[in-house]
Design an enzyme around this catalytic site. Sequence first.
Site, PDB file in Angstrom:
ATOM      1  N   GLY A 101       5.679   2.639  -5.262  1.00 56.71           N
ATOM      2  CA  GLY A 101       5.263   2.620  -4.026  1.00 56.71           C
ATOM      3  C   GLY A 101       4.190   1.631  -3.272  1.00 56.71           C
ATOM      4  O   GLY A 101       3.287   1.996  -2.260  1.00 56.71           O
ATOM      5  N   HIS A 102       4.582   0.809  -3.663  1.00 59.63           N
ATOM      6  CA  HIS A 102       3.899  -0.755  -2.917  1.00 59.63           C
ATOM      7  C   HIS A 102       4.424  -2.015  -3.253  1.00 59.63           C
ATOM      8  O   HIS A 102       4.906  -2.204  -4.245  1.00 59.63           O
ATOM      9  CB  HIS A 102       2.440  -0.477  -4.017  1.00 59.63           C
ATOM     10  CG  HIS A 102       2.129  -0.541  -5.355  1.00 59.63           C
ATOM     11  ND1 HIS A 102       1.668   1.091  -5.630  1.00 59.63           N
ATOM     12  CD2 HIS A 102       1.958  -1.924  -5.884  1.00 59.63           C
ATOM     13  CE1 HIS A 102       1.891   0.082  -6.825  1.00 59.63           C
ATOM     14  NE2 HIS A 102       1.732  -2.009  -6.907  1.00 59.63           N
ATOM     15  N   ALA A 103       3.515  -3.170  -2.545  1.00 58.53           N
ATOM     16  CA  ALA A 103       3.787  -4.165  -2.582  1.00 58.53           C
ATOM     17  C   ALA A 103       2.338  -5.307  -3.419  1.00 58.53           C
ATOM     18  O   ALA A 103       1.627  -4.415  -2.680  1.00 58.53           O
ATOM     19  CB  ALA A 103       4.688  -5.341  -1.636  1.00 58.53           C
TER      20      ALA A 103
ATOM     21  N   ARG B  68       7.607  -2.288  -4.944  1.00 60.57           N
ATOM     22  CA  ARG B  68       8.801  -2.037  -6.092  1.00 60.57           C
ATOM     23  C   ARG B  68       8.222  -0.176  -5.879  1.00 60.57           C
ATOM     24  O   ARG B  68       6.715   0.377  -5.863  1.00 60.57           O
ATOM     25  CB  ARG B  68       8.019  -2.803  -7.344  1.00 60.57           C
ATOM     26  CG  ARG B  68       6.829  -2.345  -7.887  1.00 60.57           C
ATOM     27  CD  ARG B  68       5.952  -2.453  -7.344  1.00 60.57           C
ATOM     28  NE  ARG B  68       5.650  -4.017  -6.811  1.00 60.57           N
ATOM     29  CZ  ARG B  68       4.928  -5.122  -7.829  1.00 60.57           C
ATOM     30  NH1 ARG B  68       4.377  -4.683  -8.949  1.00 60.57           N
ATOM     31  NH2 ARG B  68       5.018  -5.818  -7.346  1.00 60.57           N
TER      32      ARG B  68
ATOM     33  N   GLU C  95      -0.191  -3.480  -0.407  1.00 63.20           N
ATOM     34  CA  GLU C  95       0.069  -3.247   0.626  1.00 63.20           C
ATOM     35  C   GLU C  95       1.131  -1.949   0.556  1.00 63.20           C
ATOM     36  O   GLU C  95       1.840  -1.504  -0.749  1.00 63.20           O
ATOM     37  CB  GLU C  95       1.054  -4.172   0.918  1.00 63.20           C
ATOM     38  CG  GLU C  95       2.287  -4.185   2.490  1.00 63.20           C
ATOM     39  CD  GLU C  95       1.497  -4.010   3.716  1.00 63.20           C
ATOM     40  OE1 GLU C  95       0.440  -2.785   4.095  1.00 63.20           O
ATOM     41  OE2 GLU C  95       1.118  -5.295   4.082  1.00 63.20           O
TER      42      GLU C  95
END
Length: 149
Positions: free
Chosen positions: A65-67, A112, A137
């Site tokens: 749950g982030h980039a 992702r 992010e």
Amino acid sequence: MEGQRTITAAAAGDVSVDECRLIRLRTVDDPRGSLTIVEADLDIPFAIERVYHLHGVPVGGSRGGHAHHRLEQVLVAVAGALDVVLDDGASRRRVRLDDPRNGLYIPPGIWREMESFSEGTVCLALASMPYDPADYERDYDDFLARRGS
Ligand code: TYD
């Protein structure tokens, strides 16, 4: 690696989910079992600065749950299976990782989610940078805004 974009270009925010790809890792099979090899800059397109693994994730559970702004990564389900949902702000792809001979390369700038973990899954992560919270992010709306989506 041939055809690989530079980190600079990817970090500029124009990377596509199509640039995520499965890498078939070299494997030596013999009657005692199989041995799969990862060498930085040979099997994967960056120098490995950090290795960690995810384990003990509840069946059906989620992570991620982030980039990342600059980090490149390869994920390997060394045991079990999981889905990785890749998102560039315009397109999404779901990739099932269920083979320890496959690594999933993820360039910078890709959101992702890791989902649908099976029993006993161990997911190895090979990373191009040391851990840096500033490289994350974590807000999807901010990610979309940065991508101009
Ligand atoms: P996080 O990156 O949020 O995990 P995931 O995206 O896989 O769900 O990390 C979870 C916690 O672990 C968070 O407190 C940061 C810490 N962490 C480190 O200290 N070093 C690391 O290399 C990583 C990947 C995480």
